[in-house]
Design an enzyme around this catalytic site. Structure first.
Site, PDB file in Angstrom:
ATOM      1  N   SER A  84       0.859  -1.182   0.000  1.00 37.46           N
ATOM      2  CA  SER A  84       0.000   0.000   0.000  1.00 37.46           C
ATOM      3  C   SER A  84       0.896   1.232   0.000  1.00 37.46           C
ATOM      4  O   SER A  84       2.045   1.165   0.465  1.00 37.46           O
ATOM      5  CB  SER A  84      -0.860  -0.006   1.273  1.00 37.46           C
ATOM      6  OG  SER A  84      -1.464   1.257   1.482  1.00 37.46           O
ATOM      7  N   TYR A 104      -1.277  -0.867  10.648  1.00 34.76           N
ATOM      8  CA  TYR A 104      -1.455  -1.190   9.221  1.00 34.76           C
ATOM      9  C   TYR A 104      -0.244  -0.712   8.430  1.00 34.76           C
ATOM     10  O   TYR A 104       0.340  -1.469   7.639  1.00 34.76           O
ATOM     11  CB  TYR A 104      -2.739  -0.522   8.701  1.00 34.76           C
ATOM     12  CG  TYR A 104      -2.971  -0.741   7.218  1.00 34.76           C
ATOM     13  CD1 TYR A 104      -3.339  -1.996   6.735  1.00 34.76           C
ATOM     14  CD2 TYR A 104      -2.814   0.296   6.302  1.00 34.76           C
ATOM     15  CE1 TYR A 104      -3.542  -2.205   5.374  1.00 34.76           C
ATOM     16  CE2 TYR A 104      -3.025   0.094   4.948  1.00 34.76           C
ATOM     17  CZ  TYR A 104      -3.396  -1.158   4.489  1.00 34.76           C
ATOM     18  OH  TYR A 104      -3.595  -1.367   3.143  1.00 34.76           O
TER      19      TYR A 104
HETATM   20  N1  NAP Z   1      -8.739  -0.879  -0.817  1.00 36.30           N
HETATM   21  C1  NAP Z   1      -7.726  -0.039  -0.689  1.00 36.30           C
HETATM   22  O1  NAP Z   1      -7.894   1.198  -0.647  1.00 36.30           O
HETATM   23  C2  NAP Z   1      -6.317  -0.563  -0.635  1.00 36.30           C
HETATM   24  C3  NAP Z   1      -5.264   0.335  -0.869  1.00 36.30           C
HETATM   25  C4  NAP Z   1      -3.958  -0.128  -0.820  1.00 36.30           C
HETATM   26  C5  NAP Z   1      -3.710  -1.461  -0.548  1.00 36.30           C
HETATM   27  N2  NAP Z   1      -4.732  -2.306  -0.315  1.00 36.30           N
HETATM   28  C6  NAP Z   1      -4.404  -3.716  -0.011  1.00 36.30           C
HETATM   29  O2  NAP Z   1      -4.979  -4.538  -0.996  1.00 36.30           O
HETATM   30  C7  NAP Z   1      -5.281  -5.828  -0.445  1.00 36.30           C
HETATM   31  C8  NAP Z   1      -6.704  -6.210  -0.800  1.00 36.30           C
HETATM   32  O3  NAP Z   1      -7.552  -5.204  -0.316  1.00 36.30           O
HETATM   33  P1  NAP Z   1      -9.076  -5.040  -0.779  1.00 36.30           P
HETATM   34  O4  NAP Z   1      -9.305  -3.582  -0.862  1.00 36.30           O
HETATM   35  O5  NAP Z   1      -9.401  -5.912  -1.928  1.00 36.30           O
HETATM   36  O6  NAP Z   1      -9.777  -5.573   0.576  1.00 36.30           O
HETATM   37  P2  NAP Z   1     -11.162  -6.323   0.843  1.00 36.30           P
HETATM   38  O7  NAP Z   1     -12.157  -5.975  -0.195  1.00 36.30           O
HETATM   39  O8  NAP Z   1     -11.468  -6.046   2.274  1.00 36.30           O
HETATM   40  O9  NAP Z   1     -10.757  -7.850   0.665  1.00 36.30           O
HETATM   41  C9  NAP Z   1      -9.857  -8.471   1.540  1.00 36.30           C
HETATM   42  C10 NAP Z   1      -9.725  -9.939   1.188  1.00 36.30           C
HETATM   43  O10 NAP Z   1      -8.828 -10.556   2.130  1.00 36.30           O
HETATM   44  C11 NAP Z   1      -9.451 -11.738   2.657  1.00 36.30           C
HETATM   45  N3  NAP Z   1      -8.984 -11.970   4.022  1.00 36.30           N
HETATM   46  C12 NAP Z   1      -8.928 -11.093   5.060  1.00 36.30           C
HETATM   47  N4  NAP Z   1      -8.501 -11.716   6.167  1.00 36.30           N
HETATM   48  C13 NAP Z   1      -8.270 -13.015   5.833  1.00 36.30           C
HETATM   49  C14 NAP Z   1      -7.844 -14.167   6.545  1.00 36.30           C
HETATM   50  N5  NAP Z   1      -7.555 -14.130   7.857  1.00 36.30           N
HETATM   51  N6  NAP Z   1      -7.740 -15.334   5.880  1.00 36.30           N
HETATM   52  C15 NAP Z   1      -8.049 -15.404   4.569  1.00 36.30           C
HETATM   53  N7  NAP Z   1      -8.442 -14.362   3.842  1.00 36.30           N
HETATM   54  C16 NAP Z   1      -8.574 -13.177   4.470  1.00 36.30           C
HETATM   55  C17 NAP Z   1     -10.951 -11.423   2.585  1.00 36.30           C
HETATM   56  O11 NAP Z   1     -11.728 -12.603   2.503  1.00 36.30           O
HETATM   57  P3  NAP Z   1     -12.484 -13.269   3.758  1.00 36.30           P
HETATM   58  O12 NAP Z   1     -13.000 -12.154   4.614  1.00 36.30           O
HETATM   59  O13 NAP Z   1     -13.521 -14.126   3.133  1.00 36.30           O
HETATM   60  O14 NAP Z   1     -11.440 -14.085   4.442  1.00 36.30           O
HETATM   61  C18 NAP Z   1     -11.038 -10.680   1.245  1.00 36.30           C
HETATM   62  O15 NAP Z   1     -11.111 -11.610   0.192  1.00 36.30           O
HETATM   63  C19 NAP Z   1      -5.008  -5.700   1.055  1.00 36.30           C
HETATM   64  O16 NAP Z   1      -3.749  -6.261   1.351  1.00 36.30           O
HETATM   65  C20 NAP Z   1      -4.981  -4.217   1.311  1.00 36.30           C
HETATM   66  O17 NAP Z   1      -4.151  -3.872   2.402  1.00 36.30           O
HETATM   67  C21 NAP Z   1      -6.040  -1.901  -0.369  1.00 36.30           C
END
Ligand code: NAP
Length: 243
Positions: free
Chosen positions: A143, A156
Site C-alpha cells: 500500500s 497497518y
Molecule cells: N482498498 C484499498 O484502498 C487498498 C489500498 C492499498 C492497498 N490495499 C491492499 O490490498 C489488499 C486487498 O484489499 P481489498 O481492498 O481488496 O480488501 P477487501 O475488499 O477487504 O478484501 C480483503 C480480502 O482478504 C481476505 N482476508 C482477510 N482476512 C483473511 C484471513 N484471515 N484469511 C483469509 N483471507 C482473508 C478477505 O476474505 P475473507 O473475509 O472471506 O477471508 C477478502 O477476500 C489488502 O492487502 C490491502 O491492504 C487496499
C-alpha cells in the site's frame, strides 16, 4: 500478452475486491487459479464468474492467520498440481482509526498475522515448488501506506512497510532461481476495505475517482507476462485525480 495456460496461480483474499479482480484477470490469461479466503460462499461466486468466462479455478477456504491451515494448503497444492507458478499475497486487513497508544493488542496481532505473517508462510509453503521449476512470480500487495506515515493506522502502515522489506529481501534470495518477487503499492482502491464508502452521490463520485480493482489486476497481469530476463520489482499505483 503471454498465455498462462497450464500455469497454477494462487491468489489470497480472492473472495472480493482486488483479489477477485486479480483472479478473474489471471484466469482470463489461461491460468488455473486457486482462490484463497475464509468465506467459501464468496469464493464460490468468484469461481462461478471465472467458469462463466471460460476460465479454470478451485477454491480453498483458508484462514490465513492459521499457520496449520497454510501448511495444509501448501501440501494440497503440491499433491493436486505439483507446481505453483504465481503467488499473489493480496489478503489484508486495515483496523484503522485509533492512535497506536489506544490500539488493542488483538488488532495489532490480527493486522500483522494477516498482512505480514501470512505472506511469509505462503512463501514458505509455495516457493520450494518455484525453486524446483526455476521459475515463478510472487507478487505482494502492499500500500502507499507502506511508504508514507498513516496517523491512526500505525499498525497497518507498519505491516505494509514490513511487507516491502520482506519483498525486497526475498527478491534477492530467489532471483538466482529465476523466481521474481515484486510489490504493488496502490493508493485508495474502490473496494469494501475498511468498511467501504457510505452511500450517496458525493461518495459515488469519490468511489469512481479511486483506483478500481481491475486496475490493480492489470498491473499483476503485466508483471507476470514480463520477458524472463527482466522483472518489475515495484509498482506505485496512484489514482489520476485525488479521490
Ligand atoms: N482498498 C484499498 O484502498 C487498498 C489500498 C492499498 C492497498 N490495499 C491492499 O490490498 C489488499 C486487498 O484489499 P481489498 O481492498 O481488496 O480488501 P477487501 O475488499 O477487504 O478484501 C480483503 C480480502 O482478504 C481476505 N482476508 C482477510 N482476512 C483473511 C484471513 N484471515 N484469511 C483469509 N483471507 C482473508 C478477505 O476474505 P475473507 O473475509 O472471506 O477471508 C477478502 O477476500 C489488502 O492487502 C490491502 O491492504 C487496499
Amino acid at each position: 500478452m503471454t498465455n498462462l495456460t497450464g500455469q497454477i496461480a494462487v491468489v489470497t483474499g480472492a473472495a472480493r475486491g482486488i483479489g477477485a479482480a486479480v483472479s478473474l484477470g489471471l484466469a482470463s490469461l489461461g491460468a488455473h487459479v486457486v482462490l484463497v479466503a475464509r468465506d467459501a460462499a464468496k469464493l464460490n461466486e468468484v469461481e462461478r464468474q471465472i467458469n462463466e468466462a471460460g476460465g479454470k479455478s478451485t477454491i480453498a477456504a483458508v484462514d490465513l492467520r492459521s499457520p496449520d491451515q497454510i501448511e495444509a494448503l501448501g501440501r494440497q497444492i503440491r499433491e493436486q498440481h505439483n507446481r505453483c507458478d504465481i503467488l499473489v499475497n493480496n489478503a489484508g486487513i486495515g483496523l484503522i482509526g485509533k492512535p497506536l497508544h489506544e490500539t488493542p493488542l488483538e488488532d495489532w496481532q490480527a493486522t500483522f498475522e494477516t498482512n505480514l505473517q501470512a505472506p511469509y508462510l505462503m512463501i514458505r509453503a509455495l516457493a520450494p515448488m518455484m525453486i524446483e521449476a526455476k521459475a515463478g512470480h510472487i507478487i505482494n500487495i502492499s500500500s502507499l501506506a507502506g511508504r508514507n506515515p498513516l496517523p491512526n493506522g500505525a499498525a497497518y502502515s507498519a505491516s505494509k512497510w514490513g511487507l516491502n522489506g520482506l519483498t525486497y529481501s526475498v527478491a534477492e534470495e530467489l532471483r538466482q532461481y529465476g523466481v521474481r518477487v515484486s510489490v504493488i503499492a496502490p493508493g485508495s482502491v474502490n473496494t469494501e476495505f475498511g468498511g467501504g464508502s457510505a452511500a450517496g452521490p458525493e461518495e459515488a463520485r469519490r468511489a469512481a475517482r479511486k483506483i478500481q480493482p481491475a486496475d490493480v489486476a492489470r498491473v499483476v497481469e503485466m508483471l507476470v507476462t514480463q520477458a524472463p530476463q527482466s522483472f518489475v520489482s515495484e509498482v506505485l499505483l496512484r489514482p489520476t485525480q485525488k479521490p
